[in-house]
Design a protein around this motif. Structure first.
Motif, PDB file in Angstrom:
ATOM      1  N   ILE A  62     -22.089  10.947  33.015  1.00 57.36           N
ATOM      2  CA  ILE A  62     -22.650  12.274  33.298  1.00 57.36           C
ATOM      3  C   ILE A  62     -23.088  12.965  32.008  1.00 57.36           C
ATOM      4  O   ILE A  62     -24.136  13.600  31.938  1.00 57.36           O
ATOM      5  CB  ILE A  62     -21.617  13.142  34.051  1.00 57.36           C
ATOM      6  CG1 ILE A  62     -21.460  12.658  35.493  1.00 57.36           C
ATOM      7  CG2 ILE A  62     -22.033  14.608  34.055  1.00 57.36           C
ATOM      8  CD1 ILE A  62     -20.395  13.394  36.259  1.00 57.36           C
ATOM      9  N   PHE A  63     -22.271  12.825  30.958  1.00 56.82           N
ATOM     10  CA  PHE A  63     -22.565  13.469  29.667  1.00 56.82           C
ATOM     11  C   PHE A  63     -23.170  12.463  28.678  1.00 56.82           C
ATOM     12  O   PHE A  63     -23.061  12.651  27.462  1.00 56.82           O
ATOM     13  CB  PHE A  63     -21.275  14.043  29.063  1.00 56.82           C
ATOM     14  CG  PHE A  63     -20.577  15.046  29.921  1.00 56.82           C
ATOM     15  CD1 PHE A  63     -20.923  16.385  29.885  1.00 56.82           C
ATOM     16  CD2 PHE A  63     -19.553  14.659  30.781  1.00 56.82           C
ATOM     17  CE1 PHE A  63     -20.260  17.323  30.682  1.00 56.82           C
ATOM     18  CE2 PHE A  63     -18.885  15.581  31.568  1.00 56.82           C
ATOM     19  CZ  PHE A  63     -19.244  16.917  31.522  1.00 56.82           C
ATOM     20  N   GLY A  64     -23.798  11.410  29.184  1.00 57.71           N
ATOM     21  CA  GLY A  64     -24.187  10.276  28.356  1.00 57.71           C
ATOM     22  C   GLY A  64     -25.185  10.549  27.251  1.00 57.71           C
ATOM     23  O   GLY A  64     -25.261   9.776  26.298  1.00 57.71           O
ATOM     24  N   THR A  65     -25.972  11.611  27.344  1.00 57.90           N
ATOM     25  CA  THR A  65     -26.892  11.983  26.264  1.00 57.90           C
ATOM     26  C   THR A  65     -26.756  13.477  26.015  1.00 57.90           C
ATOM     27  O   THR A  65     -26.378  14.240  26.914  1.00 57.90           O
ATOM     28  CB  THR A  65     -28.358  11.673  26.612  1.00 57.90           C
ATOM     29  OG1 THR A  65     -28.772  12.508  27.713  1.00 57.90           O
ATOM     30  CG2 THR A  65     -28.533  10.208  27.000  1.00 57.90           C
ATOM     31  N   ILE A  66     -27.082  13.922  24.815  1.00 60.75           N
ATOM     32  CA  ILE A  66     -27.015  15.353  24.522  1.00 60.75           C
ATOM     33  C   ILE A  66     -28.010  16.110  25.385  1.00 60.75           C
ATOM     34  O   ILE A  66     -27.747  17.234  25.824  1.00 60.75           O
ATOM     35  CB  ILE A  66     -27.255  15.627  23.014  1.00 60.75           C
ATOM     36  CG1 ILE A  66     -27.122  17.114  22.683  1.00 60.75           C
ATOM     37  CG2 ILE A  66     -28.603  15.093  22.558  1.00 60.75           C
ATOM     38  CD1 ILE A  66     -25.774  17.717  22.973  1.00 60.75           C
ATOM     39  N   GLU A  67     -29.141  15.458  25.694  1.00 55.02           N
ATOM     40  CA  GLU A  67     -30.142  16.120  26.550  1.00 55.02           C
ATOM     41  C   GLU A  67     -29.582  16.362  27.944  1.00 55.02           C
ATOM     42  O   GLU A  67     -29.797  17.435  28.535  1.00 55.02           O
ATOM     43  CB  GLU A  67     -31.413  15.271  26.629  1.00 55.02           C
ATOM     44  CG  GLU A  67     -32.191  15.154  25.331  1.00 55.02           C
ATOM     45  CD  GLU A  67     -31.592  14.162  24.348  1.00 55.02           C
ATOM     46  OE1 GLU A  67     -31.956  14.201  23.163  1.00 55.02           O
ATOM     47  OE2 GLU A  67     -30.738  13.325  24.781  1.00 55.02           O
ATOM     48  N   ARG A  68     -28.861  15.385  28.495  1.00 56.71           N
ATOM     49  CA  ARG A  68     -28.295  15.570  29.833  1.00 56.71           C
ATOM     50  C   ARG A  68     -27.168  16.599  29.806  1.00 56.71           C
ATOM     51  O   ARG A  68     -27.014  17.384  30.740  1.00 56.71           O
ATOM     52  CB  ARG A  68     -27.793  14.238  30.389  1.00 56.71           C
ATOM     53  CG  ARG A  68     -27.324  14.329  31.823  1.00 56.71           C
ATOM     54  CD  ARG A  68     -27.530  13.045  32.599  1.00 56.71           C
ATOM     55  NE  ARG A  68     -26.766  11.930  32.084  1.00 56.71           N
ATOM     56  CZ  ARG A  68     -27.318  10.838  31.544  1.00 56.71           C
ATOM     57  NH1 ARG A  68     -28.633  10.740  31.436  1.00 56.71           N
ATOM     58  NH2 ARG A  68     -26.570   9.856  31.104  1.00 56.71           N
ATOM     59  N   SER A  69     -26.393  16.607  28.737  1.00 59.15           N
ATOM     60  CA  SER A  69     -25.325  17.605  28.616  1.00 59.15           C
ATOM     61  C   SER A  69     -25.913  19.010  28.582  1.00 59.15           C
ATOM     62  O   SER A  69     -25.391  19.929  29.223  1.00 59.15           O
ATOM     63  CB  SER A  69     -24.493  17.338  27.359  1.00 59.15           C
ATOM     64  OG  SER A  69     -23.836  16.095  27.437  1.00 59.15           O
ATOM     65  N   ARG A  70     -27.006  19.187  27.840  1.00 60.10           N
ATOM     66  CA  ARG A  70     -27.664  20.497  27.821  1.00 60.10           C
ATOM     67  C   ARG A  70     -28.184  20.858  29.215  1.00 60.10           C
ATOM     68  O   ARG A  70     -28.103  22.016  29.637  1.00 60.10           O
ATOM     69  CB  ARG A  70     -28.837  20.490  26.837  1.00 60.10           C
ATOM     70  CG  ARG A  70     -28.454  20.420  25.376  1.00 60.10           C
ATOM     71  CD  ARG A  70     -29.688  20.707  24.515  1.00 60.10           C
ATOM     72  NE  ARG A  70     -29.483  20.341  23.124  1.00 60.10           N
ATOM     73  CZ  ARG A  70     -30.078  19.317  22.515  1.00 60.10           C
ATOM     74  NH1 ARG A  70     -30.940  18.553  23.181  1.00 60.10           N
ATOM     75  NH2 ARG A  70     -29.833  19.064  21.249  1.00 60.10           N
TER      76      ARG A  70
END
Length: 599
Positions: A62-70
């Motif tokens: 779910i949090f696999g990239t900083i872009e997805r976390s944002r």
């Protein structure tokens, strides 16, 4: 804002950031291997619809990239950044009543306990990530405890401490292992409960809105509630209830409740950790299971812990983005500090500070930066750092986040006869096995200030190496890796390095030499250098130098510094994948399968 994990999954899927794995997959190694493969490709979140041996679905990455976390926190991230900026100035916050009201409106909210069904530990996805893991673990647990002296939600602690569900000597369905490291809030709570001779009540939440998960890893100042932070980040109050004497997150997908009694410990581990090795078997608290609950259609979130970068790298990046300059504001003179993820976070800190103590003296040397370094090593989790490099802020000096540039700048200026400052027989990270025992090792502060002293070499020099030393390779300007024989013991290492130092006394363009098992590997990329060098060495026992000396109990050297970064017999084993499992993952990438064109 997401009320639960399912809403988050639906939103990710709608926006093309989640893929369903429709085939049945095994939680023993296979699910983790799939996750690792997709993470390496910067791929989507994964919803596992059929988990072998469990009635529950699972989700990862779910949090696999900083872009997805944002993306997950897109509606609240700016508010959190603004509030973080006022953390040390509440008077300024009062001048922004809108922000202050948002913070107060995010206090936890008590609601009725409903919608949960009971289950047992053995029905949960039994996730085993690495072949030598000691059993199944919860890798994204939210562990909740309260202060025995001041009970209640606002004095609680919510942290992410791994939970071992099975294996070792645990009685299945009746006991689980609870592992936590030094400087954790739960330790304070257990100490107080022990002093009263009472059990510590523990609630483990799995799942729920992603803001709840993230709040458990967010480094918050003393006294600030993780639950309130979750409310701010998630744009929705943390909802809870009390049931059977335990606090329950009513938005969680799963809840395990139980008690930790004074003096009750059992062997926990091994477990593949974020250093890229196995943390070994040690005694840790055992929790007597009270009950296990789940919501209807509950989803089990997980991640895989291994050599960085991994999914938790995005956690670290988002934490830095949210907190910005908070830490420099807390430590006078500190400009920035970077806990280097590729080195396992705690083994290596890079910092930049002011040097203002003697502006009337022409020669600049480390003074104020040493004061700052001591402050860093006395602050929270940073006190577990093993190597702390700190440079004075100069015109044109690089950011601590520019790792190659930082090492270049420091190595041009460092004076090994003056700038090494050791702490021996001290505390290091629980997961770091380079030292003398569990939590035990040494630290070194390497401080540099002033004018450039040397030009750094970039081409492999012609070296007259003694027998058993070979294959010199340039890692970065001024850093050279040299291969040598397998490490046996400290006496032999010292004798061998003495032979080396007698032959390289004039290697001024390379002030740092790394001894290793494989110089090709170490020099292949900067992440290999950072990982192998700083996870495989203990400063007090593995640092040597050309023309070294001791003067007034200060150790230094007049030539190149040498770090022995070979694998030692007492180190933990390196994490390695299972080839048969990898072949099964390959099949999921074939045409017509769930991961076609993803892996």
């Amino acid at each position: 804002m997401y009320r639960n994990l399912q809403e988050c999954i639906t939103d990710l899927e709608k926006n093309g950031q989640l893929v369903r794995v429709k085939e049945e997959v095994d939680p023993y190694l296979e699910m983790a291997a799939i996750h690792l493969r997709v993470f390496d490709k910067k791929g989507p979140a994964l919803l596992f619809e059929k988990v072998k041996g469990s009635p529950f679905r699972a989700v990862s990455n779910i949090f696999g990239t900083i872009e997805r976390s944002r993306f997950l926190f897109r509606d609240s991230i700016n508010t959190v950044k603004k509030l973080a900026g006022f953390r040390n100035d509440t008077l300024q916050l009062l001048r922004h009543p809108g922000l202050a009201l948002k913070a107060r409106a995010s206090f936890p909210k008590q609601v009725p306990f409903s919608g949960f069904e009971e289950t047992t530990i053995d029905k949960l996805p039994q996730l085993v990530c690495w072949p030598k893991d000691g059993g199944a673990f919860v890798t994204l647990p939210l562990v909740y405890t309260e202060d025995a002296d001041q009970p209640g939600i606002m004095r609680s602690n919510l942290g992410m401490y791994r939970i071992q569900l099975s294996g070792n000597n645990y009685i299945l369905n009746k006991e689980v292992g609870l592992h936590y490291q030094l400087h954790r809030g739960i330790g304070v709570h257990q100490t107080k409960a022990n002093a009263k001779g009472k059990p510590l009540k523990v609630s483990v939440f799995i799942g729920g809105p992603p803001a709840n998960i993230f709040s458990a890893v967010m480094p918050l100042p003393e006294g600030m509630s993780e639950l309130t932070f979750a409310g701010v980040l998630g744009g929705r109050k943390f909802r809870y209830a009390y049931h059977d004497g335990y606090c329950i997150s009513t938005d969680a997908d799963f809840i395990i409740t139980g008690e930790v009694w004074p003096g009750e410990n059992k062997p926990e581990g091994p477990f593949g950790d974020h250093f890229g090795y196995y943390s070994l078997v040690h005694d840790f608290p055992v929790m007597r299971v009270h009950k296990v609950w789940h919501r209807k259609n509950a989803i089990w979130p997980f991640t895989v812990v291994g050599r960085p970068p991994q999914e938790d790298t995005a956690f670290g990046a988002l934490i830095h983005e949210l907190t910005g300059d908070v830490l420099p504001n807390e430590i006078p003179g500190l400009k920035e500090v970077h806990a280097v993820d590729a080195a396992g976070v705690h083994p290596l800190l890079l910092a930049v500070g002011s040097e203002r103590y003697t502006p009337y003296i022409k020669e600049r040397k480390p003074q104020e930066v040493l004061t700052i370094a001591n402050h860093i090593l006395g602050t929270g989790q940073m006190s577990l750092a093993k190597y702390l490099f700190i440079t004075a802020k100069e015109d044109g000096s690089p950011s601590a986040h520019d790792v190659p540039g930082y090492f270049h700048f420091l190595l041009e200026r460092v004076d090994w006869s003056r700038d090494l400052h050791f702490q021996t027989n001290t505390t290091i990270d629980t997961l770091d096995y380079s030292g003398s025992g569990l939590n035990s090792g040494s630290k070194v502060v390497i401080a540099a200030a002033g004018e450039k002293k040397r030009e750094l070499g970039t081409q492999t020099p012609a070296l007259d190496l003694p027998e058993d030393f070979s294959a010199p390779r340039v890692v970065l300007p001024g850093i050279i890796a040299v291969k040598t024989k397998k490490y046996s013991n400290s006496k032999n290492a010292s004798d061998d390095i003495s032979r080396l130092t007698s032959r390289i006394s004039d290697l001024t363009a390379f002030p740092l030499i790394i001894l290793c098992d494989d110089s090709e590997f170490l020099a292949a990329n900067i992440n290999n250098f950072l990982w192998a060098t700083f996870t495989r060495s203990n400063p007090s026992s593995d640092i040597y130098g050309v023309d070294s000396f001791i003067e007034n109990k200060h150790w230094g050297c007049r030539g190149s510094l040498i770090i022995d970064a070979r694998v030692k017999p007492y180190h933990a084993p390196v994490l390695e994948k299972d080839p048969m499992i990898e072949k099964r993952v390959d099949a999921l990438g074939e045409k017509g399968r769930s991961l076609y064109r993803i892996i």
